[in-house]
Every structure is written in structure tokens, then in C-alpha cells.
Design a protein around this motif. Structure first.
Motif, PDB file in Angstrom:
ATOM      1  N   PHE A  29      -5.452  -4.422  -9.394  1.00  0.00           N
ATOM      2  CA  PHE A  29      -4.443  -3.374  -9.512  1.00  0.00           C
ATOM      3  C   PHE A  29      -4.911  -2.494 -10.661  1.00  0.00           C
ATOM      4  N   LEU A  30      -5.295  -1.265 -10.363  1.00  0.00           N
ATOM      5  CA  LEU A  30      -5.928  -0.382 -11.335  1.00  0.00           C
ATOM      6  C   LEU A  30      -4.990   0.756 -11.716  1.00  0.00           C
ATOM      7  N   LEU A  31      -4.647   0.811 -13.003  1.00  0.00           N
ATOM      8  CA  LEU A  31      -3.806   1.893 -13.498  1.00  0.00           C
ATOM      9  C   LEU A  31      -4.643   3.161 -13.608  1.00  0.00           C
ATOM     10  N   VAL A  32      -4.185   4.218 -12.956  1.00  0.00           N
ATOM     11  CA  VAL A  32      -4.875   5.510 -13.024  1.00  0.00           C
ATOM     12  C   VAL A  32      -3.855   6.610 -13.268  1.00  0.00           C
ATOM     13  N   ARG A  33      -4.281   7.603 -14.037  1.00  0.00           N
ATOM     14  CA  ARG A  33      -3.423   8.770 -14.237  1.00  0.00           C
ATOM     15  C   ARG A  33      -3.472   9.638 -12.979  1.00  0.00           C
ATOM     16  N   ARG A  34      -2.395  10.329 -12.735  1.00  0.00           N
ATOM     17  CA  ARG A  34      -2.309  11.181 -11.545  1.00  0.00           C
ATOM     18  C   ARG A  34      -3.451  12.200 -11.503  1.00  0.00           C
ATOM     19  N   ASP A  35      -3.833  12.726 -12.675  1.00  0.00           N
ATOM     20  CA  ASP A  35      -4.847  13.790 -12.705  1.00  0.00           C
ATOM     21  C   ASP A  35      -6.266  13.308 -12.405  1.00  0.00           C
ATOM     22  N   ASN A  36      -6.545  12.012 -12.479  1.00  0.00           N
ATOM     23  CA  ASN A  36      -7.895  11.556 -12.143  1.00  0.00           C
ATOM     24  C   ASN A  36      -7.916  10.536 -11.007  1.00  0.00           C
ATOM     25  N   HIS A  37      -6.801  10.379 -10.324  1.00  0.00           N
ATOM     26  CA  HIS A  37      -6.693   9.425  -9.222  1.00  0.00           C
ATOM     27  C   HIS A  37      -7.725   9.703  -8.131  1.00  0.00           C
ATOM     28  N   GLN A  38      -7.854  10.939  -7.719  1.00  0.00           N
ATOM     29  CA  GLN A  38      -8.750  11.273  -6.614  1.00  0.00           C
ATOM     30  C   GLN A  38     -10.216  11.013  -6.957  1.00  0.00           C
ATOM     31  N   SER A  39     -10.632  11.370  -8.160  1.00  0.00           N
ATOM     32  CA  SER A  39     -12.041  11.160  -8.529  1.00  0.00           C
ATOM     33  C   SER A  39     -12.378   9.666  -8.624  1.00  0.00           C
ATOM     34  N   VAL A  40     -11.424   8.871  -9.092  1.00  0.00           N
ATOM     35  CA  VAL A  40     -11.644   7.418  -9.169  1.00  0.00           C
ATOM     36  C   VAL A  40     -11.716   6.836  -7.757  1.00  0.00           C
ATOM     37  N   LYS A  41     -10.858   7.318  -6.885  1.00  0.00           N
ATOM     38  CA  LYS A  41     -10.855   6.860  -5.499  1.00  0.00           C
ATOM     39  C   LYS A  41     -12.180   7.203  -4.814  1.00  0.00           C
ATOM     40  N   GLU A  42     -12.718   8.371  -5.095  1.00  0.00           N
ATOM     41  CA  GLU A  42     -14.007   8.759  -4.534  1.00  0.00           C
ATOM     42  C   GLU A  42     -15.127   7.879  -5.090  1.00  0.00           C
ATOM     43  N   PHE A  43     -15.042   7.508  -6.360  1.00  0.00           N
ATOM     44  CA  PHE A  43     -16.064   6.672  -6.987  1.00  0.00           C
ATOM     45  C   PHE A  43     -16.125   5.289  -6.341  1.00  0.00           C
ATOM     46  N   PHE A  44     -14.977   4.647  -6.171  1.00  0.00           N
ATOM     47  CA  PHE A  44     -14.946   3.282  -5.639  1.00  0.00           C
ATOM     48  C   PHE A  44     -14.919   3.227  -4.112  1.00  0.00           C
ATOM     49  N   GLY A  45     -14.553   4.313  -3.477  1.00  0.00           N
ATOM     50  CA  GLY A  45     -14.453   4.308  -2.027  1.00  0.00           C
ATOM     51  C   GLY A  45     -13.276   3.462  -1.566  1.00  0.00           C
ATOM     52  N   THR A  46     -13.287   3.090  -0.309  1.00  0.00           N
ATOM     53  CA  THR A  46     -12.209   2.276   0.250  1.00  0.00           C
ATOM     54  C   THR A  46     -12.524   0.805   0.014  1.00  0.00           C
ATOM     55  N   GLN A  47     -11.645   0.150  -0.704  1.00  0.00           N
ATOM     56  CA  GLN A  47     -11.800  -1.278  -1.003  1.00  0.00           C
ATOM     57  C   GLN A  47     -10.488  -1.974  -0.650  1.00  0.00           C
ATOM     58  N   LYS A  48     -10.557  -3.012   0.145  1.00  0.00           N
ATOM     59  CA  LYS A  48      -9.351  -3.750   0.535  1.00  0.00           C
ATOM     60  C   LYS A  48      -8.667  -4.392  -0.664  1.00  0.00           C
ATOM     61  N   ARG A  49      -9.442  -4.807  -1.637  1.00  0.00           N
ATOM     62  CA  ARG A  49      -8.892  -5.552  -2.772  1.00  0.00           C
ATOM     63  C   ARG A  49      -8.618  -4.678  -3.984  1.00  0.00           C
ATOM     64  N   LEU A  50      -8.566  -3.371  -3.813  1.00  0.00           N
ATOM     65  CA  LEU A  50      -8.324  -2.462  -4.928  1.00  0.00           C
ATOM     66  C   LEU A  50      -7.113  -1.596  -4.631  1.00  0.00           C
ATOM     67  N   SER A  51      -6.074  -1.750  -5.456  1.00  0.00           N
ATOM     68  CA  SER A  51      -4.855  -0.946  -5.322  1.00  0.00           C
ATOM     69  C   SER A  51      -4.710  -0.071  -6.554  1.00  0.00           C
TER      70      SER A  51
END
Length: 83
Positions: A29-51
Motif C-alpha cells: 500500500f503506497l502513499l502517493v500525493r495526488r500531484d505525482n500519482h500518475q508519474s508513479v503509476k507509469e514508473f511501476f506499471g500495473t502490479q496486482k500487489r501494489l495499491s
């Protein structure tokens, strides 16, 4: 499966930590700020075990409900107080 809540997993060291935890089959469970959520999501891609938990460490009420049932916690945060 072991669960862990990660704060500060979006910086250089934090991303490395998250990747190692994914490699070790943690559910994260990864805490992310709203302003960098998309870039972090692009970095890690789709991961079943990452929320993603959208919030800010400076407002702990946002994350209170998310961390109650997680037995492990990690933080890589660096807070600076500006006057």
C-alpha cells in the motif's frame, strides 16, 4: 502474503525499496500525493500487489484507516520545515 504500508516510496530510494518488496512478494500500500500519482503509476506499471493510497503525510487522518490492518510499515520520507 505479507502486507506493508510504504510512505515515501516515490523518491529515488523509495522506488528502489518498493521494487525490492514487489520482488519479495509483498502486497504494498503506497502513499502517493495526488500531484505525482500518475508519474508513479507509469514508473511501476500495473502490479496486482501494489495499491495506491492518495494522500499527504502532513495530513495523517487521510491514511489512518488504511494502515490499521497492515502489520508492516516502511518510510523513506524527508520532511523539511520551511519558515
Amino acid at each position: 502474503m505479507k502486507k506493508i504500508f510504504v510512505i515515501g516510496g516515490t523518491g529515488e530510494l523509495g522506488k528502489s525499496l518498493v521494487q525490492k518488496l514487489l520482488d519479495q512478494s509483498f502486497e504494498i500500500f503506497l502513499l502517493v500525493r495526488r500531484d505525482n500519482h500518475q508519474s508513479v503509476k507509469e514508473f511501476f506499471g500495473t502490479q496486482k500487489r501494489l495499491s495506491y493510497v492518495i494522500g499527504d503525510i502532513k495530513n495523517p487522518k487521510i491514511i489512518e484507516n488504511k494502515i490499521v490492518f497492515v502489520p508492516y510499515y516502511a518510510h523513506q520520507i524527508n520532511l523539511f520545515l520551511l519558515k
